[in-house]
Scaffold this motif. Structure first.
Motif, mmCIF file in Angstrom:
data_model
loop_
_atom_site.group_PDB
_atom_site.id
_atom_site.type_symbol
_atom_site.label_atom_id
_atom_site.label_comp_id
_atom_site.label_asym_id
_atom_site.label_seq_id
_atom_site.Cartn_x
_atom_site.Cartn_y
_atom_site.Cartn_z
ATOM 1 N N ALA A 114 -1.184 -3.558 10.273
ATOM 2 C CA ALA A 114 -0.965 -2.114 10.398
ATOM 3 C C ALA A 114 0.165 -1.620 9.498
ATOM 4 O O ALA A 114 0.071 -0.526 8.925
ATOM 5 C CB ALA A 114 -0.671 -1.762 11.849
ATOM 6 N N ASP A 115 1.244 -2.413 9.335
ATOM 7 C CA ASP A 115 2.370 -1.943 8.531
ATOM 8 C C ASP A 115 2.007 -1.842 7.052
ATOM 9 O O ASP A 115 2.457 -0.925 6.355
ATOM 10 C CB ASP A 115 3.598 -2.842 8.737
ATOM 11 N N ILE A 116 1.166 -2.773 6.557
ATOM 12 C CA ILE A 116 0.739 -2.700 5.163
ATOM 13 C C ILE A 116 -0.203 -1.520 4.965
ATOM 14 O O ILE A 116 -0.096 -0.776 3.977
ATOM 15 C CB ILE A 116 0.075 -4.019 4.713
ATOM 16 N N ARG A 117 -1.143 -1.330 5.914
ATOM 17 C CA ARG A 117 -2.038 -0.172 5.826
ATOM 18 C C ARG A 117 -1.236 1.122 5.747
ATOM 19 O O ARG A 117 -1.500 1.994 4.927
ATOM 20 C CB ARG A 117 -2.969 -0.107 7.042
ATOM 21 N N GLU A 118 -0.218 1.239 6.607
ATOM 22 C CA GLU A 118 0.587 2.453 6.650
ATOM 23 C C GLU A 118 1.370 2.643 5.354
ATOM 24 O O GLU A 118 1.449 3.757 4.815
ATOM 25 C CB GLU A 118 1.552 2.401 7.834
ATOM 26 N N LEU A 119 1.943 1.543 4.825
ATOM 27 C CA LEU A 119 2.704 1.611 3.576
ATOM 28 C C LEU A 119 1.821 2.097 2.422
ATOM 29 O O LEU A 119 2.200 2.988 1.656
ATOM 30 C CB LEU A 119 3.281 0.230 3.245
ATOM 31 N N VAL A 120 0.616 1.517 2.313
ATOM 32 C CA VAL A 120 -0.295 1.898 1.237
ATOM 33 C C VAL A 120 -0.782 3.331 1.428
ATOM 34 O O VAL A 120 -0.876 4.109 0.466
ATOM 35 C CB VAL A 120 -1.483 0.914 1.158
ATOM 36 N N GLU A 121 -1.087 3.696 2.679
ATOM 37 C CA GLU A 121 -1.540 5.062 2.954
ATOM 38 C C GLU A 121 -0.487 6.092 2.552
ATOM 39 O O GLU A 121 -0.796 7.105 1.907
ATOM 40 C CB GLU A 121 -1.861 5.218 4.440
ATOM 41 N N THR A 149 1.958 5.766 0.389
ATOM 42 C CA THR A 149 2.113 5.772 -1.074
ATOM 43 C C THR A 149 0.993 6.557 -1.740
ATOM 44 O O THR A 149 1.242 7.398 -2.623
ATOM 45 C CB THR A 149 2.122 4.324 -1.610
ATOM 46 N N LEU A 150 -0.258 6.312 -1.320
ATOM 47 C CA LEU A 150 -1.395 6.977 -1.951
ATOM 48 C C LEU A 150 -1.468 8.459 -1.590
ATOM 49 O O LEU A 150 -1.850 9.297 -2.412
ATOM 50 C CB LEU A 150 -2.704 6.271 -1.577
ATOM 51 N N THR A 151 -1.061 8.791 -0.354
ATOM 52 C CA THR A 151 -1.042 10.203 0.054
ATOM 53 C C THR A 151 -0.035 10.987 -0.787
ATOM 54 O O THR A 151 -0.297 12.115 -1.208
ATOM 55 C CB THR A 151 -0.694 10.324 1.550
ATOM 56 N N ARG A 152 1.124 10.375 -1.046
ATOM 57 C CA ARG A 152 2.130 11.027 -1.890
ATOM 58 C C ARG A 152 1.660 11.187 -3.324
ATOM 59 O O ARG A 152 2.163 12.038 -4.061
ATOM 60 C CB ARG A 152 3.439 10.234 -1.841
ATOM 61 N N MET A 153 0.689 10.367 -3.740
ATOM 62 C CA MET A 153 0.104 10.492 -5.071
ATOM 63 C C MET A 153 -0.986 11.564 -5.109
ATOM 64 O O MET A 153 -1.582 11.815 -6.164
ATOM 65 C CB MET A 153 -0.487 9.142 -5.527
ATOM 66 N N GLY A 154 -1.268 12.165 -3.939
ATOM 67 C CA GLY A 154 -2.263 13.227 -3.889
ATOM 68 C C GLY A 154 -3.656 12.776 -3.514
ATOM 69 O O GLY A 154 -4.626 13.525 -3.682
#
Length: 444
Positions: free
Chosen positions: A13-20, A22-27
């Motif tokens: 879950a922590d990796i999923r959240e980290l990637v999510e 990061t990608l959300t901030r990229m738009g």
């Protein structure tokens, strides 16, 4: 362009959240899945522009997801998250069709670069580029064009094998140009042309004062190719000590300039090539097996010209058009029937490069309108030997022919008292052709 969407597949879950995050901030819009089953369900119900998956999942292996996406949604780039230092898993994912990979713990800067490169594929239209620049209708060339298009959508290291003169650098350029790195540098380097004592500095750079003559900081080839492609031509010529350092740079995606205390991260795609048989060199102990496996993730072979003789008229027409333009001719000369027949029957040990040299010589010797068989000056065909000795022989022959041309032009100039118009008449060529040959051959 609509907002891109990404599928994140990881059971942590922590990796999923980290990637999510990061990608959300990229738009990007994101969806996540903790299992293969959830990922398959999401892929079935909606469209994604990008996918990133962990290698190990509770109900299976991330490789199977990559293979599924390659079959069902081949235009969607997918990246793999691998355990730190697991080079074999990274290579397996690339062989399966992954766009790229990132190791745990996930470096966010690396992840952002990876995603940015993957999404650039949405903007690229590569439909006709290869057809325009890789000429031929033979099945081997059609297959090669299709392979280039597929490889352009990946970041996997590619090794191009083929005889000298078959267009290995052209293939590397097309893979680069059609991919997401196409607007970034393409850095070709002949590995056999760099003095051994300068190799480390040339590849990785150096800092001021690191050795005698290092009067300022210097970027190496890896840093100069940042964001683009580093093309290692004749990679088989690298000495063993340099192969070790290259392996580390490829694996760690970082380099240490000579004299520096820290490593510098680099983001480059590696494409290598050689006319030698790397597998044989590995068996002989002349090339490191671990480097071979990292460079040869995907192998491409460029076909010899004698195997596609039907393409010779098309290639000849294209080359003659370019040469006529360079020589200032209003129209390219035509090949007479006997000349065409001789070209089709010739075995071309030097391949397309040799065809170019033959036609360049012929356009100088002909009357400017028709190229006869005698203008070609072909050597009797001989069995082709796949060795560097033949390459050296061809190079020596080319040098010998150039010397003959230089001598003939100098003699004509002397007879004409250095009147170039008269000298051209004596040689049976146009004034512009003579001027072009004088410049090319460096005649004073």
């Amino acid at each position: 362009m609509t907002k891109a969407s990404a599928l994140i597949v990881d059971d942590e879950a922590d990796i999923r959240e980290l990637v999510e995050i990061t990608l959300t901030r990229m738009g990007l819009k994101t969806q996540s899945a903790a299992t293969l089953a959830e990922a398959h369900a999401l892929l079935a119900e909606r469209k994604f522009d990008f996918c990133i998956t962990d290698m190990r999942l509770p109900d299976g292996n991330g490789l199977s997801l990559i293979q599924h996406i390659q079959r069902e949604i081949p235009c969607m780039p997918v990246a793999m998250i691998t355990a730190y230092g697991n080079a074999q898993a990274a290579v397996e994912s690339l062989k399966a069709g992954a766009f790229d990979f990132v190791s745990k713990p996930v470096d966010l800067a690396t992840l952002r670069k990876l995603v940015d490169s993957a999404l650039k594929l949405r903007k690229n239209d590569t439909t006709d580029t290869a057809d325009q620049e890789l000429l031929g209708t033979h099945e081997s060339i059609r297959n090669l064009r299709a392979m280039i298009e597929r490889l352009a959508r990946s970041q996997a290291p590619v090794h191009i094998a083929g005889e000298s003169g078959t267009g290995k650098e052209r293939v590397a350029q097309l893979i680069h140009k059609q991919g997401p790195r196409g607007q970034s540098p393409f850095m070709p380097v002949n590995c056999g042309a760099i003095p051994t004592e300068l190799m480390e500095s040339e590849f990785f750079g150096h800092v001021k004062g690191s050795f005698t003559g290092a009067v300022r900081d210097k970027q190496g080839l890896f840093q100069s190719a940042e964001g683009g492609t580093l093309f290692l031509d004749e990679v088989a010529d690298l000495p063993l000590h340099m192969q070790v350092k290259l392996l580390r740079a490829v694996q760690e995606r970082s380099v240490r300039p000579v004299g520096a205390e820290t490593e510098v991260p680099v983001n480059v795609r590696i494409i290598s090539a050689t006319h030698k048989n790397l597998n044989d060199l590995v068996n002989q102990g002349a090339f490191r097996q671990d480097l071979y496996y990292r460079l040869n993730v995907i192998e491409v072979r460029t076909p010899p010209l004698r195997d596609r003789a039907d393409d010779i008229p098309l290639l000849s027409e294209h080359i003659l058009t370019r040469l006529a333009r360079d020589n200032g001719l209003s129209a390219p000369p035509k090949l007479e029937a006997q000349a065409q027949r001789q070209l089709r029957e010739y075995n071309f040990p030097g391949n397309v490069r040799e065809l170019e040299n033959i036609l360049e010589r012929a356009i100088t010797m002909c009357d400017g309108k028709v190229i006869s068989a005698s203008d070609l000056q072909l050597r009797p065909s001989a069995p082709v030997q796949f060795s560097s000795a033949v390459a050296n022989e061809n190079a020596a022959l080319g040098d010998h022919i150039e010397e003959i041309e230089k001598r003939a032009i100098r003699e004509a100039l002397e007879k004409a008292r250095y009147n170039k118009t008269r000298a051209a008449e004596l040689l049976g060529m146009s004034f512009r052709s003579l001027r072009y040959r004088i410049k090319k051959l460096g005649i004073e």
